[in-house]
Design a protein around this motif. Structure first.
Motif, PDB file in Angstrom:
ATOM      1  N   SER A 267       0.843  -1.196   0.000  1.00 18.85           N
ATOM      2  CA  SER A 267       0.000   0.000   0.000  1.00 18.85           C
ATOM      3  C   SER A 267       0.875   1.241   0.000  1.00 18.85           C
ATOM      4  O   SER A 267       2.077   1.160   0.275  1.00 18.85           O
ATOM      5  N   PHE A 268       0.300   2.365  -0.363  1.00 19.43           N
ATOM      6  CA  PHE A 268       0.999   3.648  -0.195  1.00 19.43           C
ATOM      7  C   PHE A 268      -0.018   4.748   0.051  1.00 19.43           C
ATOM      8  O   PHE A 268      -1.216   4.542  -0.130  1.00 19.43           O
ATOM      9  N   GLU A 269       0.492   5.915   0.476  1.00 20.09           N
ATOM     10  CA  GLU A 269      -0.397   7.019   0.795  1.00 20.09           C
ATOM     11  C   GLU A 269      -0.978   7.637  -0.465  1.00 20.09           C
ATOM     12  O   GLU A 269      -0.284   7.800  -1.463  1.00 20.09           O
ATOM     13  N   THR A 270      -2.250   8.007  -0.395  1.00 20.76           N
ATOM     14  CA  THR A 270      -2.916   8.631  -1.533  1.00 20.76           C
ATOM     15  C   THR A 270      -2.448  10.080  -1.653  1.00 20.76           C
ATOM     16  O   THR A 270      -2.495  10.825  -0.682  1.00 20.76           O
ATOM     17  N   ASN A 271      -1.977  10.422  -2.835  1.00 19.66           N
ATOM     18  CA  ASN A 271      -1.576  11.815  -3.099  1.00 19.66           C
ATOM     19  C   ASN A 271      -2.757  12.530  -3.749  1.00 19.66           C
ATOM     20  O   ASN A 271      -3.014  12.366  -4.937  1.00 19.66           O
ATOM     21  N   ILE A 272      -3.487  13.318  -2.928  1.00 18.88           N
ATOM     22  CA  ILE A 272      -4.694  13.960  -3.465  1.00 18.88           C
ATOM     23  C   ILE A 272      -4.423  15.380  -3.976  1.00 18.88           C
ATOM     24  O   ILE A 272      -5.340  16.119  -4.315  1.00 18.88           O
ATOM     25  N   LEU A 273      -3.113  15.767  -4.040  1.00 23.02           N
ATOM     26  CA  LEU A 273      -2.785  17.113  -4.529  1.00 23.02           C
ATOM     27  C   LEU A 273      -3.159  17.268  -6.000  1.00 23.02           C
ATOM     28  O   LEU A 273      -3.378  16.286  -6.708  1.00 23.02           O
ATOM     29  N   ASP A 274      -3.226  18.510  -6.454  1.00 24.48           N
ATOM     30  CA  ASP A 274      -3.518  18.844  -7.861  1.00 24.48           C
ATOM     31  C   ASP A 274      -4.804  18.170  -8.348  1.00 24.48           C
ATOM     32  O   ASP A 274      -4.823  17.503  -9.392  1.00 24.48           O
ATOM     33  N   ASP A 275      -5.870  18.333  -7.566  1.00 23.80           N
ATOM     34  CA  ASP A 275      -7.184  17.767  -7.919  1.00 23.80           C
ATOM     35  C   ASP A 275      -7.136  16.254  -8.115  1.00 23.80           C
ATOM     36  O   ASP A 275      -7.880  15.697  -8.930  1.00 23.80           O
ATOM     37  N   GLY A 276      -6.261  15.591  -7.390  1.00 21.66           N
ATOM     38  CA  GLY A 276      -6.188  14.129  -7.463  1.00 21.66           C
ATOM     39  C   GLY A 276      -5.603  13.608  -8.767  1.00 21.66           C
ATOM     40  O   GLY A 276      -5.749  12.420  -9.089  1.00 21.66           O
ATOM     41  N   ALA A 277      -4.890  14.498  -9.486  1.00 22.07           N
ATOM     42  CA  ALA A 277      -4.369  14.120 -10.805  1.00 22.07           C
ATOM     43  C   ALA A 277      -3.284  13.045 -10.745  1.00 22.07           C
ATOM     44  O   ALA A 277      -2.980  12.395 -11.743  1.00 22.07           O
ATOM     45  N   HIS A 278      -2.660  12.856  -9.573  1.00 23.10           N
ATOM     46  CA  HIS A 278      -1.567  11.865  -9.471  1.00 23.10           C
ATOM     47  C   HIS A 278      -2.076  10.458  -9.168  1.00 23.10           C
ATOM     48  O   HIS A 278      -1.320   9.498  -9.277  1.00 23.10           O
ATOM     49  N   ILE A 279      -3.337  10.357  -8.752  1.00 26.71           N
ATOM     50  CA  ILE A 279      -3.820   9.079  -8.220  1.00 26.71           C
ATOM     51  C   ILE A 279      -3.750   7.933  -9.238  1.00 26.71           C
ATOM     52  O   ILE A 279      -3.129   6.894  -8.968  1.00 26.71           O
ATOM     53  N   VAL A 280      -4.363   8.119 -10.395  1.00 26.00           N
ATOM     54  CA  VAL A 280      -4.383   7.030 -11.382  1.00 26.00           C
ATOM     55  C   VAL A 280      -2.970   6.723 -11.901  1.00 26.00           C
ATOM     56  O   VAL A 280      -2.574   5.550 -11.919  1.00 26.00           O
ATOM     57  N   PRO A 281      -2.169   7.747 -12.257  1.00 29.97           N
ATOM     58  CA  PRO A 281      -0.785   7.442 -12.662  1.00 29.97           C
ATOM     59  C   PRO A 281       0.009   6.706 -11.566  1.00 29.97           C
ATOM     60  O   PRO A 281       0.775   5.790 -11.871  1.00 29.97           O
ATOM     61  N   ASP A 282      -0.200   7.093 -10.296  1.00 29.82           N
ATOM     62  CA  ASP A 282       0.492   6.409  -9.191  1.00 29.82           C
ATOM     63  C   ASP A 282       0.081   4.935  -9.099  1.00 29.82           C
ATOM     64  O   ASP A 282       0.911   4.062  -8.837  1.00 29.82           O
ATOM     65  N   ILE A 283      -1.207   4.672  -9.300  1.00 27.60           N
ATOM     66  CA  ILE A 283      -1.708   3.284  -9.235  1.00 27.60           C
ATOM     67  C   ILE A 283      -1.073   2.439 -10.339  1.00 27.60           C
ATOM     68  O   ILE A 283      -0.557   1.338 -10.099  1.00 27.60           O
ATOM     69  N   VAL A 284      -1.070   2.990 -11.544  1.00 29.93           N
ATOM     70  CA  VAL A 284      -0.499   2.284 -12.695  1.00 29.93           C
ATOM     71  C   VAL A 284       0.983   1.991 -12.466  1.00 29.93           C
ATOM     72  O   VAL A 284       1.453   0.862 -12.657  1.00 29.93           O
ATOM     73  N   GLU A 285       1.695   3.017 -11.991  1.00 23.41           N
ATOM     74  CA  GLU A 285       3.132   2.865 -11.792  1.00 23.41           C
ATOM     75  C   GLU A 285       3.418   1.804 -10.720  1.00 23.41           C
ATOM     76  O   GLU A 285       4.323   0.981 -10.869  1.00 23.41           O
ATOM     77  N   SER A 286       2.607   1.829  -9.666  1.00 26.02           N
ATOM     78  CA  SER A 286       2.821   0.883  -8.574  1.00 26.02           C
ATOM     79  C   SER A 286       2.552  -0.552  -9.016  1.00 26.02           C
ATOM     80  O   SER A 286       3.293  -1.474  -8.655  1.00 26.02           O
ATOM     81  N   ILE A 287       1.503  -0.741  -9.811  1.00 21.91           N
ATOM     82  CA  ILE A 287       1.205  -2.098 -10.309  1.00 21.91           C
ATOM     83  C   ILE A 287       2.349  -2.575 -11.212  1.00 21.91           C
ATOM     84  O   ILE A 287       2.893  -3.671 -11.027  1.00 21.91           O
ATOM     85  N   ASN A 288       2.744  -1.735 -12.157  1.00 22.12           N
ATOM     86  CA  ASN A 288       3.811  -2.136 -13.084  1.00 22.12           C
ATOM     87  C   ASN A 288       5.126  -2.397 -12.345  1.00 22.12           C
ATOM     88  O   ASN A 288       5.836  -3.366 -12.644  1.00 22.12           O
ATOM     89  N   HIS A 289       5.404  -1.551 -11.355  1.00 27.91           N
ATOM     90  CA  HIS A 289       6.626  -1.729 -10.556  1.00 27.91           C
ATOM     91  C   HIS A 289       6.614  -3.083  -9.828  1.00 27.91           C
ATOM     92  O   HIS A 289       7.604  -3.815  -9.832  1.00 27.91           O
ATOM     93  N   HIS A 290       5.464  -3.410  -9.222  1.00 30.94           N
ATOM     94  CA  HIS A 290       5.401  -4.662  -8.453  1.00 30.94           C
ATOM     95  C   HIS A 290       5.408  -5.904  -9.348  1.00 30.94           C
ATOM     96  O   HIS A 290       5.979  -6.926  -8.981  1.00 30.94           O
ATOM     97  N   LEU A 291       4.785  -5.812 -10.525  1.00 31.11           N
ATOM     98  CA  LEU A 291       4.835  -6.965 -11.439  1.00 31.11           C
ATOM     99  C   LEU A 291       6.278  -7.217 -11.873  1.00 31.11           C
ATOM    100  O   LEU A 291       6.736  -8.360 -11.939  1.00 31.11           O
ATOM    101  N   ASN A 292       6.984  -6.129 -12.102  1.00 31.60           N
ATOM    102  CA  ASN A 292       8.382  -6.204 -12.468  1.00 31.60           C
ATOM    103  C   ASN A 292       9.202  -6.837 -11.337  1.00 31.60           C
ATOM    104  O   ASN A 292      10.001  -7.753 -11.541  1.00 31.60           O
ATOM    105  N   LEU A 293       8.930  -6.359 -10.130  1.00 28.67           N
ATOM    106  CA  LEU A 293       9.603  -6.846  -8.922  1.00 28.67           C
ATOM    107  C   LEU A 293       9.397  -8.349  -8.722  1.00 28.67           C
ATOM    108  O   LEU A 293      10.311  -9.084  -8.351  1.00 28.67           O
ATOM    109  N   TYR A 294       8.177  -8.823  -8.978  1.00 34.09           N
ATOM    110  CA  TYR A 294       7.858 -10.237  -8.768  1.00 34.09           C
ATOM    111  C   TYR A 294       8.105 -11.072 -10.031  1.00 34.09           C
ATOM    112  O   TYR A 294       7.782 -12.256 -10.071  1.00 34.09           O
ATOM    113  N   GLY A 295       8.601 -10.421 -11.095  1.00 36.08           N
ATOM    114  CA  GLY A 295       8.859 -11.136 -12.347  1.00 36.08           C
ATOM    115  C   GLY A 295       7.592 -11.696 -12.972  1.00 36.08           C
ATOM    116  O   GLY A 295       7.583 -12.819 -13.486  1.00 36.08           O
TER     117      GLY A 295
END
Ligand SMILES: [Zn+2]
Length: 319
Positions: free
Chosen positions: A31-59
């Motif tokens: 899990s990570f903290e929700t970044n609600i700054l800039d009208d929540g514009a970071h939320i979806v990109p953060d989710i995508v990045e975190s999923i891709n990062h973890h899939l990479n991490l787990y191969g």
């Protein structure tokens, strides 16, 4: 070979993730903290990045997944995969969630309302014991809920299962929705305190709760329930009033849907059997005779994990 599921529980303070088997066993979570700054514009990109990062991490590769399911606050358009009016995320305008997540992860995506998703979690792997007929009420800062019938969430035209806005007291407390006497105004964490303040005004006996309220001390629903457990007179009156409204709501849910279980979860439900037994007493008063015999009241079992587990179950539709 069996594929995996990803569950995402999007909240105003944290975003929780889990990788599960098709049977609903959690294999990884983060899990990570929700970044609600800039009208929540970071939320979806953060989710995508975190999923891709973890899939990479787990191969792991996108092809190994059946899909991603997500629970979100706000009004969810199931078909379009968009969310509007999620104010705790600073999402005022419609957000393209499904489109972005699918493009960026190459995994199919499904989304539903957060309370609905928690209902699915409890129905599938929690107190619902995978029965097809389950109702779920969550008592937190608000009161939410979800209804599962024939194994599927009931959506109606979009707003079905708004258990928190079931009117339990005509001309009662004003609710944030604009109506009066909604269950949420009595049985949410703030509702319990509101009932305590009101009953304290007319209460004349000896009570720690009364003294604390009169002293201007900060009172929480947990304090009210703890004092009631210690036999505090006012505390018990407050709990009885709250449980009366919850029992009335459960009676009506039972009479409408006759689920095998009505599951009560959320922060206020930490009061456990003390709460449940009192709600049940009132439920039995209001339930139709056959409902009284067949519908059982239960405490939720999954706690915080209901969201990611239920969200992941949305991905089973891609099977
Ligand atoms: Zn309301």
């Amino acid at each position: 070979m069996d594929k995996k599921l990803i569950g995402v529980d999007l909240g105003g303070t944290t975003i929780k993730f889990a990788i599960l088997t098709e049977k609903g066993e959690i294999q990884q979570k983060w899990s990570f903290e929700t970044n609600i700054l800039d009208d929540g514009a970071h939320i979806v990109p953060d989710i995508v990045e975190s999923i891709n990062h973890h899939l990479n991490l787990y191969g792991m590769e996108p092809e190994q997944f059946l899909g991603i399911g997500m629970g979100s606050p706000g009004t969810v358009d199931l078909e379009a995969g968009t969310v509007t009016g999620a104010y705790n995320l600073n999402w005022k305008t419609s957000q393209e969630v499904k489109k972005v997540v699918e493009e960026e992860t190459k995994i199919s995506f499904a989304i539903d309302n957060d309370a609905n998703v928690a209902a699915l979690g409890e129905q599938w792997k929690g107190a619902g014991e995978n029965d097809k007929e389950v109702a779920f009420i969550t008592l937190g800062t608000g009161v939410g809920g979800g209804l599962v019938s024939n194994g599927e969430l009931l959506h109606g035209l979009g707003a079905a299962g708004e258990i928190g806005h079931m009117v339990v007291q005509p001309n009662g407390y004003l609710c944030t929705c604009g109506n009066h006497g909604c269950l949420e105004t009595y049985a949410s964490a703030t509702g319990v305190v509101r009932v305590a303040r009101d009953l304290a005004e007319e209460f004349a006996g000896d009570s720690k709760l009364k003294s604390a309220l009169d002293d201007g001390q900060e009172i929480t629903s947990k304090i009210v329930f703890d004092l009631a457990k210690e036999d505090d007179l006012l505390g018990k009156m407050v709990v009885d009033r709250v449980c009366y409204y919850l029992g009335l709501a459960c009676g009506n849910i039972g009479n409408l849907l006759n689920p095998s279980s009505i599951i009560i979860g959320g922060g206020v439900s930490a009061a456990g059997v003390f709460l449940l037994s009192r709600v049940e007493k009132c439920f039995l008063e209001f339930a139709f005779p056959t409902v009284r015999k067949s519908t059982k009241l239960k405490l939720a079992q999954l706690g915080n994990e209901a969201g990611v587990i239920g969200a992941a179950s949305l991905a089973l539709r891609f099977k």
